[in-house]
Design a protein around this motif. Structure first.
Motif, PDB file in Angstrom:
ATOM      1  N   ILE A  25       0.837  -1.201   0.000  1.00  0.00           N
ATOM      2  CA  ILE A  25       0.000   0.000   0.000  1.00  0.00           C
ATOM      3  C   ILE A  25       0.872   1.251   0.000  1.00  0.00           C
ATOM      4  O   ILE A  25       1.740   1.413   0.859  1.00  0.00           O
ATOM      5  CB  ILE A  25      -0.921   0.024   1.242  1.00  0.00           C
ATOM      6  N   GLY A  26       0.630   2.143  -0.980  1.00  0.00           N
ATOM      7  CA  GLY A  26       1.351   3.407  -1.030  1.00  0.00           C
ATOM      8  C   GLY A  26       1.740   3.796  -2.441  1.00  0.00           C
ATOM      9  O   GLY A  26       1.762   2.960  -3.346  1.00  0.00           O
ATOM     10  N   PRO A  27       2.055   5.086  -2.650  1.00  0.00           N
ATOM     11  CA  PRO A  27       2.310   5.594  -3.996  1.00  0.00           C
ATOM     12  C   PRO A  27       3.751   6.018  -4.279  1.00  0.00           C
ATOM     13  O   PRO A  27       4.029   6.529  -5.351  1.00  0.00           O
ATOM     14  CB  PRO A  27       1.430   6.848  -4.017  1.00  0.00           C
ATOM     15  N   GLY A  28       4.688   5.826  -3.316  1.00  0.00           N
ATOM     16  CA  GLY A  28       5.956   6.528  -3.433  1.00  0.00           C
ATOM     17  C   GLY A  28       7.189   5.687  -3.665  1.00  0.00           C
ATOM     18  O   GLY A  28       7.126   4.503  -4.009  1.00  0.00           O
ATOM     19  N   GLY A  29       8.342   6.342  -3.422  1.00  0.00           N
ATOM     20  CA  GLY A  29       9.626   5.691  -3.621  1.00  0.00           C
ATOM     21  C   GLY A  29       9.863   4.550  -2.660  1.00  0.00           C
ATOM     22  O   GLY A  29      10.416   3.504  -3.027  1.00  0.00           O
ATOM     23  N   ARG A  30       9.459   4.732  -1.425  1.00  0.00           N
ATOM     24  CA  ARG A  30       9.605   3.662  -0.432  1.00  0.00           C
ATOM     25  C   ARG A  30       8.879   2.407  -0.910  1.00  0.00           C
ATOM     26  O   ARG A  30       9.408   1.287  -0.835  1.00  0.00           O
ATOM     27  CB  ARG A  30       9.039   4.151   0.900  1.00  0.00           C
ATOM     28  N   GLU A  31       7.665   2.589  -1.418  1.00  0.00           N
ATOM     29  CA  GLU A  31       6.875   1.445  -1.873  1.00  0.00           C
ATOM     30  C   GLU A  31       7.492   0.785  -3.113  1.00  0.00           C
ATOM     31  O   GLU A  31       7.470  -0.446  -3.241  1.00  0.00           O
ATOM     32  CB  GLU A  31       5.439   1.870  -2.152  1.00  0.00           C
ATOM     33  N   HIS A  32       8.042   1.598  -4.018  1.00  0.00           N
ATOM     34  CA  HIS A  32       8.712   1.040  -5.202  1.00  0.00           C
ATOM     35  C   HIS A  32       9.897   0.174  -4.773  1.00  0.00           C
ATOM     36  O   HIS A  32      10.099  -0.932  -5.284  1.00  0.00           O
ATOM     37  CB  HIS A  32       9.179   2.167  -6.128  1.00  0.00           C
ATOM     38  N   ALA A  33      10.673   0.665  -3.789  1.00  0.00           N
ATOM     39  CA  ALA A  33      11.811  -0.101  -3.299  1.00  0.00           C
ATOM     40  C   ALA A  33      11.350  -1.406  -2.636  1.00  0.00           C
ATOM     41  O   ALA A  33      11.981  -2.461  -2.809  1.00  0.00           O
ATOM     42  CB  ALA A  33      12.621   0.738  -2.317  1.00  0.00           C
ATOM     43  N   ILE A  34      10.269  -1.342  -1.877  1.00  0.00           N
ATOM     44  CA  ILE A  34       9.732  -2.542  -1.230  1.00  0.00           C
ATOM     45  C   ILE A  34       9.263  -3.553  -2.269  1.00  0.00           C
ATOM     46  O   ILE A  34       9.566  -4.748  -2.178  1.00  0.00           O
ATOM     47  CB  ILE A  34       8.591  -2.170  -0.259  1.00  0.00           C
ATOM     48  N   VAL A  57      -0.278  -8.016   3.721  1.00  0.00           N
ATOM     49  CA  VAL A  57      -0.389  -6.621   3.296  1.00  0.00           C
ATOM     50  C   VAL A  57       0.726  -5.832   3.964  1.00  0.00           C
ATOM     51  O   VAL A  57       0.950  -5.953   5.175  1.00  0.00           O
ATOM     52  CB  VAL A  57      -1.762  -6.025   3.677  1.00  0.00           C
ATOM     53  N   VAL A  58       1.456  -5.041   3.167  1.00  0.00           N
ATOM     54  CA  VAL A  58       2.527  -4.182   3.673  1.00  0.00           C
ATOM     55  C   VAL A  58       2.091  -2.735   3.481  1.00  0.00           C
ATOM     56  O   VAL A  58       1.886  -2.295   2.352  1.00  0.00           O
ATOM     57  CB  VAL A  58       3.850  -4.440   2.923  1.00  0.00           C
ATOM     58  N   VAL A  59       1.917  -2.016   4.584  1.00  0.00           N
ATOM     59  CA  VAL A  59       1.480  -0.625   4.506  1.00  0.00           C
ATOM     60  C   VAL A  59       2.708   0.277   4.543  1.00  0.00           C
ATOM     61  O   VAL A  59       3.466   0.262   5.518  1.00  0.00           O
ATOM     62  CB  VAL A  59       0.527  -0.267   5.662  1.00  0.00           C
ATOM     63  N   GLY A  60       2.894   1.075   3.489  1.00  0.00           N
ATOM     64  CA  GLY A  60       4.087   1.897   3.376  1.00  0.00           C
ATOM     65  C   GLY A  60       4.031   3.218   4.111  1.00  0.00           C
ATOM     66  O   GLY A  60       4.802   3.458   5.044  1.00  0.00           O
ATOM     67  N   PRO A  61       3.135   4.139   3.754  1.00  0.00           N
ATOM     68  CA  PRO A  61       3.165   5.500   4.302  1.00  0.00           C
ATOM     69  C   PRO A  61       2.536   5.603   5.693  1.00  0.00           C
ATOM     70  O   PRO A  61       1.813   4.715   6.151  1.00  0.00           O
ATOM     71  CB  PRO A  61       2.336   6.309   3.288  1.00  0.00           C
ATOM     72  N   GLU A  62       2.790   6.761   6.324  1.00  0.00           N
ATOM     73  CA  GLU A  62       2.283   6.990   7.670  1.00  0.00           C
ATOM     74  C   GLU A  62       0.793   7.308   7.713  1.00  0.00           C
ATOM     75  O   GLU A  62       0.094   6.908   8.653  1.00  0.00           O
ATOM     76  CB  GLU A  62       3.069   8.114   8.352  1.00  0.00           C
ATOM     77  N   ALA A  63       0.272   8.027   6.709  1.00  0.00           N
ATOM     78  CA  ALA A  63      -1.132   8.452   6.758  1.00  0.00           C
ATOM     79  C   ALA A  63      -2.107   7.265   6.817  1.00  0.00           C
ATOM     80  O   ALA A  63      -3.042   7.275   7.633  1.00  0.00           O
ATOM     81  CB  ALA A  63      -1.452   9.370   5.581  1.00  0.00           C
ATOM     82  N   PRO A  64      -1.943   6.223   5.983  1.00  0.00           N
ATOM     83  CA  PRO A  64      -2.847   5.072   6.102  1.00  0.00           C
ATOM     84  C   PRO A  64      -2.757   4.381   7.457  1.00  0.00           C
ATOM     85  O   PRO A  64      -3.764   3.890   7.981  1.00  0.00           O
ATOM     86  CB  PRO A  64      -2.378   4.137   4.972  1.00  0.00           C
ATOM     87  N   LEU A  65      -1.560   4.352   8.041  1.00  0.00           N
ATOM     88  CA  LEU A  65      -1.405   3.728   9.358  1.00  0.00           C
ATOM     89  C   LEU A  65      -2.164   4.520  10.415  1.00  0.00           C
ATOM     90  O   LEU A  65      -2.868   3.953  11.249  1.00  0.00           O
ATOM     91  CB  LEU A  65       0.078   3.634   9.716  1.00  0.00           C
ATOM     92  N   GLY A 117       5.494  -3.832  12.980  1.00  0.00           N
ATOM     93  CA  GLY A 117       5.879  -3.067  11.787  1.00  0.00           C
ATOM     94  C   GLY A 117       7.296  -2.574  11.922  1.00  0.00           C
ATOM     95  O   GLY A 117       8.140  -3.233  12.535  1.00  0.00           O
ATOM     96  N   VAL A 118       7.571  -1.398  11.341  1.00  0.00           N
ATOM     97  CA  VAL A 118       8.901  -0.797  11.435  1.00  0.00           C
ATOM     98  C   VAL A 118       8.870   0.341  12.443  1.00  0.00           C
ATOM     99  O   VAL A 118       8.072   1.267  12.303  1.00  0.00           O
ATOM    100  CB  VAL A 118       9.362  -0.225  10.073  1.00  0.00           C
ATOM    101  N   LEU A 119       9.735   0.270  13.438  1.00  0.00           N
ATOM    102  CA  LEU A 119       9.991   1.426  14.281  1.00  0.00           C
ATOM    103  C   LEU A 119      11.218   2.119  13.690  1.00  0.00           C
ATOM    104  O   LEU A 119      12.330   1.585  13.728  1.00  0.00           O
ATOM    105  CB  LEU A 119      10.251   1.012  15.728  1.00  0.00           C
ATOM    106  N   PHE A 120      10.991   3.262  13.095  1.00  0.00           N
ATOM    107  CA  PHE A 120      12.054   4.040  12.456  1.00  0.00           C
ATOM    108  C   PHE A 120      12.609   4.970  13.530  1.00  0.00           C
ATOM    109  O   PHE A 120      11.943   5.889  13.987  1.00  0.00           O
ATOM    110  CB  PHE A 120      11.444   4.798  11.278  1.00  0.00           C
ATOM    111  N   ARG A 156       7.107   3.685  10.088  1.00  0.00           N
ATOM    112  CA  ARG A 156       7.156   3.056   8.760  1.00  0.00           C
ATOM    113  C   ARG A 156       8.577   3.222   8.231  1.00  0.00           C
ATOM    114  O   ARG A 156       9.395   3.950   8.786  1.00  0.00           O
ATOM    115  CB  ARG A 156       6.132   3.692   7.815  1.00  0.00           C
ATOM    116  N   PHE A 157       8.886   2.513   7.157  1.00  0.00           N
ATOM    117  CA  PHE A 157      10.184   2.681   6.518  1.00  0.00           C
ATOM    118  C   PHE A 157      10.366   4.136   6.103  1.00  0.00           C
ATOM    119  O   PHE A 157       9.445   4.765   5.578  1.00  0.00           O
ATOM    120  CB  PHE A 157      10.289   1.803   5.274  1.00  0.00           C
ATOM    121  N   GLY A 158      11.556   4.679   6.322  1.00  0.00           N
ATOM    122  CA  GLY A 158      11.840   6.058   5.926  1.00  0.00           C
ATOM    123  C   GLY A 158      12.140   6.159   4.445  1.00  0.00           C
ATOM    124  O   GLY A 158      12.599   5.218   3.818  1.00  0.00           O
TER     125      GLY A 158
END
Length: 437
Positions: free
Chosen positions: A6-15, A66-74, A260-263, A281-283
């Motif tokens: 879940i997510g639209p960005g660079g972090r999600e592309h890398a995942i 399901v892997v949730v990427g960004p902070e807003a959905p969380l 999840g990830v504690l950044f 979430r992942f930074g």
């Protein structure tokens, strides 16, 4: 294993990219994704912050994780809805996501857990803000208490500027956290958590300011590199022992286990290691560099965390190479970024040995061409035998990206490559730790 990211960005592309390299992952989907992600996996036009919509999509696709990427959905409770649907999810509950959604809450948990962090005061009006600023003195650190995508922090020697930022947060109906300034280099450590156990990834360093030499306003991050050859020996174990594990224990004690990830954002100060802030979430862009070096299959790691089985995970395996990620941002970022411009040269970038492109703010236009669609448009990620080679490859790639008005920093990893990072051991004079690169 079938996975939905879940997510639209660079972090999600890398995942997504790392999941596809996991032999135990048979299928990957993304929602909503971006132009780069859509070339790798099926994407779905779902509002990432709509818990019911995400849970329905996960059920329809019959995914295993399901892997949730960004902070807003969380913060919106997407993980809760997916868990309620009976699907394992990598990402904290809405209650546990308060560690990022509220800096005041995070400070409260850190205090309960005995985590070393900056002294701070919460202010809800101008008078309280002024009192807190005078208590700590310059440089002034003022943080929007809520989610601000990495851009809600002002660090300044100008008291009026600090007060103005606080007032803008009050005007928006929020509060601020005002802290003492922490000296020393900053470090990012991602810690995988399953509610009980913790596993740390390789530390990275990112660059928040828009311009070289850490000048200009804060951004979501303009670049990152890893590993940190200058970091003190034992830093990762210290983060686990003094920060991550006590925090996970305290969250479990509160009845809101953290999965999840504690950044962990750290400052290596003259008084010792201090936590600057937590994210849940992942930074971004550290993820782009860190995952480029991870050899342990990512899907298995994330599933182990989701199922409470991190205690069964073998020691992580890493490439010996260095990784550098350099962000190319749109004109006028981080203000009102210009969008809709064609991006050219990407195939030439990926033809460079050890280099790949991670999309962030991109989309496909009506002709199927890649255009800019956000502030941070993409990242050029490079691996090299050392930091010097990785930087050279990354910047060779950046030079080939054609984006009208595009901007990037030229100093990502530069000081480390030259051996100029200074770490001060508590009670000792500052010493320069020479990098191996």
């Amino acid at each position: 294993m079938k996975v939905l990211v879940i997510g639209p960005g660079g972090r999600e592309h890398a995942i997504v990219r790392s999941l596809l390299a996991d032999p135990n992952v048979s299928e990957v989907h993304a929602a909503p994704g971006n132009a780069g992600i859509s070339k790798l996996v099926p994407t779905h036009a779902v509002d990432a912050s709509d818990p019911d919509a995400v849970a329905a999509l996960a059920s329809r696709l019959t995914v295993d994780l399901v892997v949730v990427g960004p902070e807003a959905p969380l913060a919106a409770g997407v993980s809760d809805a997916v868990r309620a649907a009976g699907i394992p999810v990598f990402g904290p509950s809405m209650a546990a996501a308060q560690l990022e959604a509220s800096k005041a809450f995070a400070k409260e948990v850190m205090a309960e857990a005995g985590v070393p962090t900056a002294m701070a005061k919460v202010a809800g009006n101008a008078e309280e803000a002024a009192d807190a600023l005078d208590t700590f003195g310059a440089p002034y650190v003022v943080k929007d208490d809520g989610l601000a995508a990495g851009k809600g922090v002002v660090v300044t020697n100008n008291r009026d500027e600090a007060l103005a930022h606080a007032q803008s947060c009050f005007d928006a109906g929020g509060t601020v956290v005002i802290e003492e300034f922490l000296d020393g280099p900053e470090v990012s450590v991602f810690v995988l958590c399953d509610g009980r156990d913790t596993v740390a990834l390789s530390p990275a360093q990112d660059f928040k300011r828009i311009f070289d030499n850490d000048e200009g306003p804060n951004t979501g991050g303009m670049g990152a590199y890893t590993p940190l050859d200058w970091a003190p020996e034992g830093l990762v174990q210290e983060v686990i022992d003094r920060v991550a594990q006590p925090t996970v224990n305290q969250m479990a004690h509160r009845g809101t286990p953290f999965v999840g990830v504690l950044f962990v954002g750290l400052a290596l100060t003259s008084r010792g290691t201090r936590v600057i802030e937590f994210n849940v979430r992942f930074g971004d862009p550290e993820t782009q560099a860190v995952l480029a070096r991870l050899k342990t299959p990512l899907g298995g790691l994330l599933m182990a965390a989701a199922k409470g089985e991190l205690d069964k995970v073998q020691p992580l395996r890493w490439s010996k190479e260095s990784a550098v990620a350099v962000v190319v941002a749109a004109e006028n970022y981080p203000g009102s970024p210009r969008t809709g411009d064609r991006i050219r040269g990407l195939k030439k970038v990926e033809a460079i040995e050890g280099v790949h492109v991670i999309h962030a703010g991109t989309k496909l236009d009506a002709e199927g061409k890649v255009v800019s669609a956000g502030g941070r448009v993409l990242a050029v990620v490079a691996l090299g035998t050392d930091l010097v080679e990785a930087r050279e490859r990354a910047y060779d790639g950046v030079e080939l990206v054609q984006l009208e008005g595009g901007q990037f920093r030229t100093d990502i990893g530069g000081k480390a490559a030259r051996g100029e990072i200074k770490v001060t051991t508590p009670g000792a004079a500052p010493a320069t730790t020479k990098a191996k690169a």
